[in-house]
Design a protein around this motif. Structure first.
Motif, PDB file in Angstrom:
ATOM      1  N   ALA A  30     -30.042 -70.103  -3.142  1.00 22.85           N
ATOM      2  CA  ALA A  30     -31.485 -70.287  -3.344  1.00 22.85           C
ATOM      3  C   ALA A  30     -31.758 -70.814  -4.752  1.00 22.85           C
ATOM      4  CB  ALA A  30     -32.229 -68.974  -3.107  1.00 22.85           C
ATOM      5  N   MET A  31     -31.060 -70.273  -5.725  1.00 23.70           N
ATOM      6  CA  MET A  31     -31.223 -70.735  -7.103  1.00 23.70           C
ATOM      7  C   MET A  31     -30.796 -72.196  -7.236  1.00 23.70           C
ATOM      8  SD  MET A  31     -29.824 -67.475  -9.218  1.00 23.70           S
ATOM      9  CE  MET A  31     -30.814 -66.012  -9.441  1.00 23.70           C
ATOM     10  N   LEU A  32     -29.690 -72.548  -6.606  1.00 26.62           N
ATOM     11  CA  LEU A  32     -29.207 -73.930  -6.679  1.00 26.62           C
ATOM     12  C   LEU A  32     -30.198 -74.894  -6.043  1.00 26.62           C
ATOM     13  CD1 LEU A  32     -25.415 -73.411  -5.922  1.00 26.62           C
ATOM     14  CD2 LEU A  32     -26.450 -74.053  -8.113  1.00 26.62           C
ATOM     15  N   ARG A  33     -30.834 -74.473  -4.955  1.00 27.15           N
ATOM     16  CA  ARG A  33     -31.840 -75.347  -4.321  1.00 27.15           C
ATOM     17  C   ARG A  33     -32.992 -75.640  -5.281  1.00 27.15           C
ATOM     18  NH1 ARG A  33     -31.034 -71.595  -0.064  1.00 27.15           N
ATOM     19  NH2 ARG A  33     -29.589 -72.472   1.447  1.00 27.15           N
ATOM     20  N   VAL A  34     -33.393 -74.628  -6.044  1.00 27.01           N
ATOM     21  CA  VAL A  34     -34.521 -74.787  -6.963  1.00 27.01           C
ATOM     22  C   VAL A  34     -34.168 -75.723  -8.118  1.00 27.01           C
ATOM     23  CG1 VAL A  34     -36.044 -73.561  -8.566  1.00 27.01           C
ATOM     24  CG2 VAL A  34     -35.523 -72.570  -6.331  1.00 27.01           C
ATOM     25  N   VAL A  35     -32.963 -75.614  -8.648  1.00 27.14           N
ATOM     26  CA  VAL A  35     -32.598 -76.450  -9.805  1.00 27.14           C
ATOM     27  C   VAL A  35     -32.174 -77.859  -9.402  1.00 27.14           C
ATOM     28  CG1 VAL A  35     -32.003 -74.538 -11.317  1.00 27.14           C
ATOM     29  CG2 VAL A  35     -30.223 -75.583  -9.917  1.00 27.14           C
ATOM     30  N   ARG A  36     -32.083 -78.127  -8.119  1.00 26.22           N
ATOM     31  CA  ARG A  36     -31.745 -79.493  -7.675  1.00 26.22           C
ATOM     32  C   ARG A  36     -32.718 -80.513  -8.241  1.00 26.22           C
ATOM     33  NH1 ARG A  36     -30.807 -79.006  -1.367  1.00 26.22           N
ATOM     34  NH2 ARG A  36     -32.997 -78.587  -1.569  1.00 26.22           N
ATOM     35  N   ASP A  37     -33.989 -80.118  -8.332  1.00 21.38           N
ATOM     36  CA  ASP A  37     -35.035 -81.059  -8.732  1.00 21.38           C
ATOM     37  C   ASP A  37     -35.336 -81.048 -10.223  1.00 21.38           C
ATOM     38  OD1 ASP A  37     -35.349 -81.822  -6.041  1.00 21.38           O
ATOM     39  OD2 ASP A  37     -36.698 -80.132  -5.692  1.00 21.38           O
ATOM     40  N   GLY A  38     -34.642 -80.223 -10.986  1.00 23.12           N
ATOM     41  CA  GLY A  38     -34.872 -80.207 -12.424  1.00 23.12           C
ATOM     42  C   GLY A  38     -34.640 -78.840 -13.033  1.00 23.12           C
ATOM     43  N   GLU A  39     -34.826 -78.775 -14.318  1.00 25.01           N
ATOM     44  CA  GLU A  39     -34.589 -77.537 -15.060  1.00 25.01           C
ATOM     45  C   GLU A  39     -35.592 -76.462 -14.662  1.00 25.01           C
ATOM     46  OE1 GLU A  39     -32.745 -78.760 -19.321  1.00 25.01           O
ATOM     47  OE2 GLU A  39     -34.917 -78.983 -19.098  1.00 25.01           O
ATOM     48  N   ARG A  40     -35.098 -75.236 -14.680  1.00 25.07           N
ATOM     49  CA  ARG A  40     -35.950 -74.092 -14.370  1.00 25.07           C
ATOM     50  C   ARG A  40     -35.567 -72.932 -15.283  1.00 25.07           C
ATOM     51  NH1 ARG A  40     -38.140 -77.594 -11.986  1.00 25.07           N
ATOM     52  NH2 ARG A  40     -38.688 -77.690  -9.801  1.00 25.07           N
ATOM     53  N   THR A  41     -36.539 -72.055 -15.527  1.00 24.71           N
ATOM     54  CA  THR A  41     -36.269 -70.864 -16.318  1.00 24.71           C
ATOM     55  C   THR A  41     -35.589 -69.806 -15.448  1.00 24.71           C
ATOM     56  OG1 THR A  41     -38.384 -69.817 -15.774  1.00 24.71           O
ATOM     57  CG2 THR A  41     -38.334 -71.260 -17.732  1.00 24.71           C
ATOM     58  N   ALA A  42     -34.999 -68.840 -16.119  1.00 22.25           N
ATOM     59  CA  ALA A  42     -34.367 -67.734 -15.402  1.00 22.25           C
ATOM     60  C   ALA A  42     -35.398 -66.991 -14.563  1.00 22.25           C
ATOM     61  CB  ALA A  42     -33.685 -66.794 -16.389  1.00 22.25           C
ATOM     62  N   ARG A  43     -36.595 -66.841 -15.067  1.00 17.83           N
ATOM     63  CA  ARG A  43     -37.661 -66.151 -14.330  1.00 17.83           C
ATOM     64  C   ARG A  43     -37.997 -66.913 -13.044  1.00 17.83           C
ATOM     65  NH1 ARG A  43     -40.693 -62.147 -15.048  1.00 17.83           N
ATOM     66  NH2 ARG A  43     -40.279 -61.895 -17.246  1.00 17.83           N
ATOM     67  N   GLU A  44     -38.114 -68.233 -13.134  1.00 20.44           N
ATOM     68  CA  GLU A  44     -38.389 -69.036 -11.935  1.00 20.44           C
ATOM     69  C   GLU A  44     -37.269 -68.893 -10.914  1.00 20.44           C
ATOM     70  OE1 GLU A  44     -40.900 -72.917 -13.317  1.00 20.44           O
ATOM     71  OE2 GLU A  44     -38.886 -72.706 -14.184  1.00 20.44           O
ATOM     72  N   LEU A  45     -36.046 -68.865 -11.402  1.00 20.56           N
ATOM     73  CA  LEU A  45     -34.906 -68.743 -10.494  1.00 20.56           C
ATOM     74  C   LEU A  45     -34.842 -67.357  -9.866  1.00 20.56           C
ATOM     75  CD1 LEU A  45     -32.334 -70.784 -12.550  1.00 20.56           C
ATOM     76  CD2 LEU A  45     -33.511 -71.471 -10.460  1.00 20.56           C
ATOM     77  N   ALA A  46     -35.193 -66.329 -10.637  1.00 16.78           N
ATOM     78  CA  ALA A  46     -35.237 -64.974 -10.084  1.00 16.78           C
ATOM     79  C   ALA A  46     -36.289 -64.887  -8.980  1.00 16.78           C
ATOM     80  CB  ALA A  46     -35.536 -63.965 -11.192  1.00 16.78           C
ATOM     81  N   GLU A  47     -37.456 -65.455  -9.232  1.00 16.88           N
ATOM     82  CA  GLU A  47     -38.520 -65.438  -8.223  1.00 16.88           C
ATOM     83  C   GLU A  47     -38.101 -66.196  -6.967  1.00 16.88           C
ATOM     84  OE1 GLU A  47     -41.991 -66.952 -10.194  1.00 16.88           O
ATOM     85  OE2 GLU A  47     -42.159 -65.174 -11.497  1.00 16.88           O
ATOM     86  N   ALA A  48     -37.484 -67.355  -7.145  1.00 17.35           N
ATOM     87  CA  ALA A  48     -37.050 -68.166  -5.997  1.00 17.35           C
ATOM     88  C   ALA A  48     -36.007 -67.442  -5.164  1.00 17.35           C
ATOM     89  CB  ALA A  48     -36.500 -69.505  -6.477  1.00 17.35           C
ATOM     90  N   ALA A  49     -35.171 -66.644  -5.826  1.00 16.98           N
ATOM     91  CA  ALA A  49     -34.112 -65.925  -5.129  1.00 16.98           C
ATOM     92  C   ALA A  49     -34.585 -64.568  -4.617  1.00 16.98           C
ATOM     93  CB  ALA A  49     -32.907 -65.749  -6.050  1.00 16.98           C
ATOM     94  N   GLY A  50     -35.805 -64.182  -4.981  1.00 15.98           N
ATOM     95  CA  GLY A  50     -36.338 -62.908  -4.542  1.00 15.98           C
ATOM     96  C   GLY A  50     -35.607 -61.723  -5.133  1.00 15.98           C
ATOM     97  N   THR A  51     -35.327 -61.817  -6.428  1.00 14.54           N
ATOM     98  CA  THR A  51     -34.562 -60.750  -7.075  1.00 14.54           C
ATOM     99  C   THR A  51     -35.144 -60.439  -8.446  1.00 14.54           C
ATOM    100  OG1 THR A  51     -32.324 -60.017  -7.567  1.00 14.54           O
ATOM    101  CG2 THR A  51     -32.841 -62.301  -8.116  1.00 14.54           C
ATOM    102  N   SER A  52     -34.653 -59.382  -9.034  1.00 14.87           N
ATOM    103  CA  SER A  52     -35.118 -58.967 -10.356  1.00 14.87           C
ATOM    104  C   SER A  52     -34.458 -59.827 -11.437  1.00 14.87           C
ATOM    105  CB  SER A  52     -34.742 -57.503 -10.591  1.00 14.87           C
ATOM    106  OG  SER A  52     -33.331 -57.379 -10.687  1.00 14.87           O
ATOM    107  N   PRO A  53     -35.080 -59.893 -12.613  1.00 16.48           N
ATOM    108  CA  PRO A  53     -34.454 -60.651 -13.707  1.00 16.48           C
ATOM    109  C   PRO A  53     -33.042 -60.178 -14.067  1.00 16.48           C
ATOM    110  CG  PRO A  53     -36.771 -60.348 -14.175  1.00 16.48           C
ATOM    111  CD  PRO A  53     -36.465 -59.508 -12.947  1.00 16.48           C
ATOM    112  N   PRO A  54     -32.754 -58.865 -14.129  1.00 21.87           N
ATOM    113  CA  PRO A  54     -31.375 -58.467 -14.441  1.00 21.87           C
ATOM    114  C   PRO A  54     -30.379 -58.914 -13.368  1.00 21.87           C
ATOM    115  CG  PRO A  54     -32.869 -56.627 -14.825  1.00 21.87           C
ATOM    116  CD  PRO A  54     -33.655 -57.694 -14.128  1.00 21.87           C
ATOM    117  N   ASP A  55     -30.771 -58.808 -12.093  1.00 21.21           N
ATOM    118  CA  ASP A  55     -29.889 -59.257 -11.011  1.00 21.21           C
ATOM    119  C   ASP A  55     -29.717 -60.769 -11.080  1.00 21.21           C
ATOM    120  OD1 ASP A  55     -28.289 -58.747  -8.671  1.00 21.21           O
ATOM    121  OD2 ASP A  55     -29.920 -59.660  -7.499  1.00 21.21           O
TER     122      ASP A  55
END
Length: 123
Positions: A30-55
């Protein structure tokens, strides 16, 4: 290890193998799908993956170590980006498994299509 990350199976696993293992987890995909189109923050990637920031941090570390993501700091944020070279290496490995099968499927479909009009003419 070769410059492309491939190794002899008898001597080690290589970067492509690590990338395939990293991609096995659905949250990391899920994280890889989000960054396909450009840079993303860790928070954006956590939200896209449906997980907490530490995870998400643990998943991002695995993706970075596998060579699938690069990271750069900008002010107080870390921005993650897909590494297109490593993704191309992974795709090349996967394509090795599909090229022959797809060619065989194409031949079978063309054969069936060529036989179909002949069968319709005799009906």
């Amino acid at each position: 290890m070769t410059s492309t990350g491939h190794t002899d199976p008898a001597t080690g696993s290589g970067l492509v193998d690590a990338a395939l293992r990293a991609m096995a987890h659905p949250r990391r995909r899920a994280m890889l799908r989000v960054v396909r189109d450009g840079e993303r923050t860790a928070r954006e990637l956590a939200e896209a993956a449906g997980t907490s920031p530490p995870d998400a941090s643990r998943h991002l570390k695995i993706l970075r170590e596998a060579g699938l993501l690069t990271v750069r700091a900008e002010k107080t944020s870390r921005l993650y980006r897909l590494d297109p070279i490593q993704m191309a290496e992974v795709r090349a490995v996967l394509d090795e498994f599909w090229d022959d099968r797809l060619a065989a499927l194409k031949v079978a479909a063309e054969t069936m299509a060529a036989e179909r009009p002949a069968q319709q003419d005799t009906a």
